[in-house]
Scaffold this motif. Structure first.
Motif, short mmCIF file in Angstrom:
data_model
loop_
_atom_site.label_atom_id
_atom_site.label_comp_id
_atom_site.label_asym_id
_atom_site.label_seq_id
_atom_site.Cartn_x
_atom_site.Cartn_y
_atom_site.Cartn_z
N LYS A 4 0.87 -1.17 0.00
CA LYS A 4 0.00 0.00 0.00
C LYS A 4 0.91 1.23 0.00
O LYS A 4 1.81 1.35 0.84
CB LYS A 4 -0.89 0.02 1.24
CG LYS A 4 -1.86 1.17 1.28
CD LYS A 4 -2.79 1.05 2.49
CE LYS A 4 -3.85 2.13 2.48
NZ LYS A 4 -4.78 1.98 3.62
N ASN A 21 -3.44 10.23 -0.25
CA ASN A 21 -4.12 9.22 -1.06
C ASN A 21 -3.40 7.89 -0.89
O ASN A 21 -2.28 7.85 -0.38
CB ASN A 21 -4.12 9.62 -2.53
CG ASN A 21 -4.85 10.90 -2.77
OD1 ASN A 21 -6.00 11.05 -2.37
ND2 ASN A 21 -4.19 11.86 -3.40
N SER A 61 -12.12 -3.31 1.80
CA SER A 61 -12.39 -1.90 1.52
C SER A 61 -12.84 -1.74 0.07
O SER A 61 -12.34 -2.41 -0.84
CB SER A 61 -11.11 -1.07 1.74
OG SER A 61 -11.26 0.22 1.21
N GLU A 62 -13.77 -0.84 -0.16
CA GLU A 62 -14.23 -0.57 -1.52
C GLU A 62 -13.14 0.11 -2.35
O GLU A 62 -13.20 0.12 -3.57
CB GLU A 62 -15.49 0.28 -1.51
CG GLU A 62 -15.32 1.65 -0.90
CD GLU A 62 -16.62 2.42 -0.78
OE1 GLU A 62 -16.57 3.63 -0.97
OE2 GLU A 62 -17.65 1.79 -0.51
N ASP A 63 -12.13 0.68 -1.70
CA ASP A 63 -11.04 1.36 -2.40
C ASP A 63 -9.91 0.41 -2.80
O ASP A 63 -8.97 0.81 -3.48
CB ASP A 63 -10.46 2.48 -1.53
CG ASP A 63 -11.47 3.57 -1.26
OD1 ASP A 63 -12.34 3.81 -2.13
OD2 ASP A 63 -11.41 4.16 -0.17
N LYS A 65 -7.93 -1.84 -4.86
CA LYS A 65 -7.81 -2.23 -6.26
C LYS A 65 -6.32 -2.22 -6.61
O LYS A 65 -5.66 -1.18 -6.46
CB LYS A 65 -8.56 -1.25 -7.17
CG LYS A 65 -8.47 -1.59 -8.63
CD LYS A 65 -9.19 -0.59 -9.50
CE LYS A 65 -8.91 -0.92 -10.94
NZ LYS A 65 -8.92 0.22 -11.80
#
Length: 72
Positions: A4, A21, A61-63, A65
């Motif tokens: 990450k 971000n 998490s929806e984030d 990717k």
């Protein structure tokens, strides 16, 4: 391994937590991640290895990717 990357959109601005971000990469090591991002005009704050329970948490998490291209 999954990493990450915490970053700011500009190298010219002072890092501010609220503007941080993140994106996710699959790579052999942290050096490989930084090499992939070397030409991007971003300020990398931190590259974190995700594994075990923390990786599973991030995947929910929806984030989450994995980045396939570097169009930031």
């Amino acid at each position: 391994m999954i990493y990450k990357v915490y970053y700011q959109d500009s190298k010219l601005e002072m890092p501010v937590r609220e503007k941080t971000n993140s994106m996710y990469f699959e790579a052999e090591n942290e050096r490989a991640v930084r090499k992939m991002l070397k030409d991007q005009q971003i300020n990398i704050e931190y590259v974190q290895l995700l594994e075990g329970a923390y990786l599973e948490y991030e995947k929910q998490s929806e984030d989450f990717k994995l980045q396939e291209n570097l169009s930031i």
